[in-house]
Motif scaffolding. Structure first.
Motif, mmCIF file in Angstrom:
data_model
loop_
_atom_site.group_PDB
_atom_site.id
_atom_site.type_symbol
_atom_site.label_atom_id
_atom_site.label_comp_id
_atom_site.label_asym_id
_atom_site.label_seq_id
_atom_site.Cartn_x
_atom_site.Cartn_y
_atom_site.Cartn_z
ATOM 1 N N GLY A 31 0.823 -1.209 0.000
ATOM 2 C CA GLY A 31 0.000 0.000 0.000
ATOM 3 C C GLY A 31 0.854 1.255 0.000
ATOM 4 N N VAL A 32 1.877 1.277 0.849
ATOM 5 C CA VAL A 32 2.786 2.421 0.881
ATOM 6 C C VAL A 32 3.488 2.580 -0.463
ATOM 7 N N GLY A 33 3.934 1.465 -1.042
ATOM 8 C CA GLY A 33 4.632 1.531 -2.328
ATOM 9 C C GLY A 33 3.761 2.102 -3.430
ATOM 10 N N PHE A 34 2.562 1.558 -3.596
ATOM 11 C CA PHE A 34 1.691 1.987 -4.687
ATOM 12 C C PHE A 34 1.178 3.410 -4.479
ATOM 13 N N ILE A 35 0.712 3.728 -3.270
ATOM 14 C CA ILE A 35 0.103 5.038 -3.036
ATOM 15 C C ILE A 35 1.146 6.152 -3.084
ATOM 16 N N SER A 36 2.292 5.928 -2.458
ATOM 17 C CA SER A 36 3.318 6.969 -2.463
ATOM 18 C C SER A 36 3.847 7.223 -3.864
ATOM 19 N N VAL A 37 4.063 6.162 -4.629
ATOM 20 C CA VAL A 37 4.553 6.339 -6.005
ATOM 21 C C VAL A 37 3.481 6.994 -6.875
ATOM 22 N N ALA A 38 2.221 6.645 -6.667
ATOM 23 C CA ALA A 38 1.149 7.300 -7.425
ATOM 24 C C ALA A 38 1.147 8.804 -7.163
ATOM 25 N N GLY A 39 1.312 9.190 -5.886
ATOM 26 C CA GLY A 39 1.390 10.614 -5.572
ATOM 27 C C GLY A 39 2.599 11.275 -6.202
ATOM 28 N N SER A 40 3.742 10.581 -6.174
ATOM 29 C CA SER A 40 4.951 11.132 -6.788
ATOM 30 C C SER A 40 4.785 11.292 -8.294
ATOM 31 N N VAL A 41 4.143 10.320 -8.932
ATOM 32 C CA VAL A 41 3.936 10.384 -10.379
ATOM 33 C C VAL A 41 3.046 11.573 -10.734
ATOM 34 N N ILE A 42 1.955 11.757 -10.000
ATOM 35 C CA ILE A 42 1.014 12.835 -10.313
ATOM 36 C C ILE A 42 1.685 14.201 -10.151
ATOM 37 N N VAL A 43 2.292 14.432 -8.991
ATOM 38 C CA VAL A 43 2.897 15.743 -8.730
ATOM 39 C C VAL A 43 4.140 15.953 -9.594
ATOM 40 N N GLY A 44 5.023 14.956 -9.632
ATOM 41 C CA GLY A 44 6.252 15.090 -10.401
ATOM 42 C C GLY A 44 6.000 15.240 -11.892
ATOM 43 N N SER A 45 5.048 14.469 -12.417
ATOM 44 C CA SER A 45 4.745 14.562 -13.847
ATOM 45 C C SER A 45 4.169 15.926 -14.198
ATOM 46 N N PHE A 46 3.290 16.434 -13.348
ATOM 47 C CA PHE A 46 2.697 17.757 -13.601
ATOM 48 C C PHE A 46 3.773 18.837 -13.634
ATOM 49 N N LEU A 47 4.649 18.842 -12.617
ATOM 50 C CA LEU A 47 5.694 19.851 -12.577
ATOM 51 C C LEU A 47 6.692 19.681 -13.726
ATOM 52 N N GLY A 48 7.032 18.433 -14.043
ATOM 53 C CA GLY A 48 7.990 18.185 -15.117
ATOM 54 C C GLY A 48 7.461 18.596 -16.482
ATOM 55 N N ILE A 49 6.183 18.313 -16.744
ATOM 56 C CA ILE A 49 5.587 18.687 -18.024
ATOM 57 C C ILE A 49 5.512 20.202 -18.161
ATOM 58 N N ILE A 50 5.089 20.879 -17.085
ATOM 59 C CA ILE A 50 5.008 22.342 -17.130
ATOM 60 C C ILE A 50 6.389 22.951 -17.357
ATOM 61 N N ALA A 51 7.397 22.439 -16.643
ATOM 62 C CA ALA A 51 8.750 22.982 -16.777
ATOM 63 C C ALA A 51 9.300 22.761 -18.177
ATOM 64 N N GLY A 52 9.123 21.561 -18.710
ATOM 65 C CA GLY A 52 9.672 21.263 -20.025
ATOM 66 C C GLY A 52 8.946 21.961 -21.154
ATOM 67 N N TYR A 53 7.638 22.140 -21.028
ATOM 68 C CA TYR A 53 6.851 22.700 -22.130
ATOM 69 C C TYR A 53 6.979 24.220 -22.198
ATOM 70 N N TYR A 54 6.917 24.889 -21.058
ATOM 71 C CA TYR A 54 6.936 26.355 -21.071
ATOM 72 C C TYR A 54 8.343 26.932 -20.969
ATOM 73 N N GLY A 55 9.258 26.197 -20.314
ATOM 74 C CA GLY A 55 10.634 26.658 -20.251
ATOM 75 C C GLY A 55 10.790 27.988 -19.542
ATOM 76 N N LYS A 56 11.861 28.713 -19.883
ATOM 77 C CA LYS A 56 12.161 30.049 -19.353
ATOM 78 C C LYS A 56 12.144 30.052 -17.825
ATOM 79 N N TRP A 57 11.514 31.066 -17.225
ATOM 80 C CA TRP A 57 11.558 31.216 -15.775
ATOM 81 C C TRP A 57 10.770 30.127 -15.059
#
Length: 299
Positions: free
Chosen positions: A102-128
């Protein structure tokens, strides 16, 4: 000439059209050929089934104490023996699979959601935007993962929920940087330029084009991250900062039994084997998924 006029041209055999094969079906076909990956998948499915049906499989309740039966060696009545409180270790290992997975699946799911969102925004918009998010990732990665998890739990308080939050936080930069690098490559493709030319909004481009083409590395990294999360949860439990008694968390079971390692080694052996086999299963499966989903690994 008459013969040539009345002669029919030789029949041309029809060209067989190649049926389009789904890339996911092709990946599954490649995955099945990897024997070690199948072994890993079998181990993972085994522990998942144990966790789901723990109420029916476990011979005893994980919290049942019988001090008269403490430190009994493995026998027909207690297959894995008993601990210092006379609790059945097999039952506690079975129920512990629920907590660790449970800890493995739930924690990784949270990391995927937050990390993917931030990574996509950073890579797509760039700059500041990219600068701020990338520096945030660098700050988190500057700390050893287990020390950062300990710091988070120390602030929030020792509990299984807070350990889960801490593990999710320390894995966010991994997925964020992975998605950022993937987006930097994908957004330069011609179909992304065409989508922008026809007036498609950024949100539609991100959801319908960039994210689907970034799923393969997320799946591979997510599988490997579950194994890491299980180890980190066990480490926090061993330090008393994860699941609290009487929860049958594998790391906590090791911590409670470390002083009896010579007199009752089975109290440490079986929880340790459970951690080792689960992590091994996810690592083998993750390696197989990487080989199946990465086109560079194919001939």
């Amino acid at each position: 000439m008459a013969e040539l006029a009345h002669s029919t041209p030789p029949a041309v055999p029809p060209i067989a059209e190649e049926q389009a094969v789904s890339p996911w079906k092709e990946a599954w076909k490649s995955f099945r050929k990897n024997k070690l990956a199948i072994v890993g998948l079998s181990i993972v499915l085994f522990f998942i089934l144990i966790a789901l049906f723990a109420d029916f499989i476990a011979p005893y309740e994980f919290a049942d104490q019988k001090l008269a039966d403490k430190h009994l060696p493995p026998s027909s009545e207690h297959l894995f023996g008993t601990d210092q409180f006379g609790r059945d270790i097999l039952s506690r290992v079975i129920y512990g699979a629920r907590i660790s997975l449970g800890v493995g699946f739930i924690s990784v799911a949270g990391s995927v959601i937050v990390g993917s969102f931030l990574g996509i925004i950073a890579g797509y918009y760039g700059k500041w935007v990219d600068t701020i998010i990338s520096r945030f990732f660098d700050i988190l990665l500057a700390f050893p993962s287990i020390l950062l998890a300990i710091a988070v739990v120390a602030v929030l308080g020792p509990s299984l929920r807070n350990a889960l939050i801490a593990i999710a936080i320390i894995n966010v930069p991994t997925f964020g940087r992975l998605l950022r690098s993937r987006v930097l490559t994908v957004k330069e493709e011609e179909y992304i330029t065409a989508a922008k030319a026809i007036g498609m909004t950024d949100s539609r481009i991100l959801i319908h084009h960039i994210l689907p083409n970034s799923l393969a590395p997320i799946i591979v990294q997510g599988t490997l991250a579950i194994a890491t999360a299980i180890i980190e949860a066990a480490a926090l439990g061993f330090l008393g900062m994860g699941a609290q008694p009487p929860a049958p968390e594998w790391g906590k079971m090791l911590a409670d039994s470390r002083e009896f390692i010579l007199d009752a080694p089975w109290t440490v052996l079986f929880p340790g084997l459970a951690i080792m086999l689960t992590v091994l299963g996810f690592n083998l499966m993750g390696d197989g998924l990487r080989d199946a989903l990465d086109p560079r690994m194919k001939n």
